[in-house]
Write a protein that holds these residues in place. Structure first.
Motif, short mmCIF file in Angstrom:
data_model
loop_
_atom_site.label_atom_id
_atom_site.label_comp_id
_atom_site.label_asym_id
_atom_site.label_seq_id
_atom_site.Cartn_x
_atom_site.Cartn_y
_atom_site.Cartn_z
N LYS A 139 0.84 -1.20 0.00
CA LYS A 139 0.00 0.00 0.00
C LYS A 139 0.88 1.26 0.00
CE LYS A 139 -3.73 0.26 2.68
NZ LYS A 139 -4.99 0.31 1.88
N GLN A 140 1.96 1.24 0.77
CA GLN A 140 2.88 2.37 0.81
C GLN A 140 3.50 2.61 -0.57
OE1 GLN A 140 5.49 1.01 3.95
NE2 GLN A 140 4.68 2.51 5.39
N PHE A 141 3.89 1.53 -1.23
CA PHE A 141 4.49 1.66 -2.55
C PHE A 141 3.51 2.28 -3.54
CE2 PHE A 141 5.13 -0.02 -6.86
CZ PHE A 141 6.33 0.63 -7.16
N GLU A 142 2.27 1.76 -3.54
CA GLU A 142 1.25 2.29 -4.46
C GLU A 142 1.05 3.79 -4.25
OE1 GLU A 142 -2.03 -0.96 -5.78
OE2 GLU A 142 -2.23 -0.21 -3.72
N LYS A 143 0.93 4.17 -2.98
CA LYS A 143 0.68 5.58 -2.65
C LYS A 143 1.89 6.45 -3.01
CE LYS A 143 -1.03 9.27 -0.72
NZ LYS A 143 -2.12 10.00 -1.39
N MET A 144 3.06 6.02 -2.56
CA MET A 144 4.26 6.84 -2.76
C MET A 144 4.66 6.90 -4.23
SD MET A 144 7.99 6.70 -0.87
CE MET A 144 7.44 6.92 0.80
N HIS A 145 4.53 5.78 -4.92
CA HIS A 145 4.92 5.74 -6.33
C HIS A 145 4.10 6.75 -7.13
CE1 HIS A 145 6.64 4.19 -9.96
NE2 HIS A 145 5.50 3.70 -10.42
N ASP A 146 2.80 6.77 -6.90
CA ASP A 146 1.93 7.70 -7.63
C ASP A 146 2.23 9.16 -7.27
OD1 ASP A 146 0.68 5.63 -8.92
OD2 ASP A 146 -1.08 5.60 -7.62
N SER A 147 2.31 9.45 -5.96
CA SER A 147 2.50 10.85 -5.55
C SER A 147 3.89 11.36 -5.90
CB SER A 147 2.22 11.03 -4.05
OG SER A 147 3.09 10.27 -3.28
N VAL A 148 4.91 10.51 -5.80
CA VAL A 148 6.28 10.94 -6.14
C VAL A 148 6.41 11.13 -7.65
CG1 VAL A 148 8.73 10.27 -6.12
CG2 VAL A 148 7.35 9.97 -4.08
N GLN A 149 5.80 10.26 -8.42
CA GLN A 149 5.81 10.44 -9.88
C GLN A 149 5.21 11.79 -10.27
OE1 GLN A 149 3.93 6.83 -11.61
NE2 GLN A 149 5.67 6.80 -12.96
N GLU A 150 4.07 12.09 -9.66
CA GLU A 150 3.38 13.35 -9.93
C GLU A 150 4.26 14.54 -9.53
OE1 GLU A 150 -0.70 15.26 -8.33
OE2 GLU A 150 -0.85 13.14 -8.85
N SER A 151 4.88 14.43 -8.37
CA SER A 151 5.75 15.50 -7.86
C SER A 151 6.98 15.68 -8.76
CB SER A 151 6.19 15.16 -6.43
OG SER A 151 7.07 16.13 -5.94
#
Length: 201
Positions: A113-125
């Motif tokens: 769950k952490q990977f899914e969340k962080m991967h999406d938000s970091v990609q966007e950032s």
């Protein structure tokens, strides 16, 4: 009552560790019977699971708020770091390590769950940083976001970064600077340097 139990259990787990705290401890702290806890949670594992994902959701909500109001991706990363450190400021018993050791299935589900969340938000950032000229336009956004997640989870490994030697605040601060220095443009470097300098003074 379910929410009150989760809140108190979270406080105890972060302070004393998932392994150390018993259902009796939680009941005693709350001034309720152990049976009341079992009405809401079949066993301690179910309570640990509920607490773990409650903390995850709370931190995600805070990160979303920061992402929606930050000036630029560099300040955003530092704001997220400070928020996470503040939220886990009572973390004294290596709960991440204990979760992995004693509740491996919950740890595995949380990490996904952490990977899914962080991967999406970091990609966007990262993409926002490229678009605004603070990150190099040659970076591989997907690769860097995966590397960032790997590093942020890696610094929590007590075998490589023992808590007797490194504080979590130091590790997160150092890793963040290491990460940013690899991807910033000259414009981004100035923003990062100004931010670091102003927050140290």
């Amino acid at each position: 009552m379910r929410e009150k139990i989760i809140y108190k259990a979270a406080e105890l787990f972060l302070t004393l560790g998932f392994k150390s705290v018993t259902m009796d401890d939680i009941a005693q702290e709350m001034g309720i019977s152990k049976k009341t806890i079992y009405v809401h949670f079949a066993n301690k594992t179910k309570l640990v699971e509920a607490v773990t994902f409650h903390l995850f959701d709370t931190i995600c909500d805070g990160i979303d708020t920061i992402c929606g109001s930050s000036n630029n991706p560099i300040e955003e990363l530092y704001a997220i770091k400070m928020f996470v450190m503040h939220h886990l400021n009572n973390e004294k018993a290596s709960p991440h390590y204990q979760l992995k050791k004693y509740y491996p299935q919950i740890h595995k589900a949380l990490k996904f769950k952490q990977f899914e969340k962080m991967h999406d938000s970091v990609q966007e950032s990262l993409q926002h940083g490229v678009d605004t000229g603070v990150f190099r336009d040659t970076i591989d956004v997907d690769f860097i976001s995966r590397m960032y997640f790997t590093g942020m989870t890696g610094i929590k490994d007590n075998m490589f970064f023992p808590t007797e030697t490194y504080t979590m605040d130091y590790l997160m601060e150092s890793y963040l600077e290491y990460h940013l220095r690899a991807i910033v443009t000259e414009k981004g470097f100035k923003i990062m340097n100004n931010f670091i300098t102003s927050n140290q003074s």
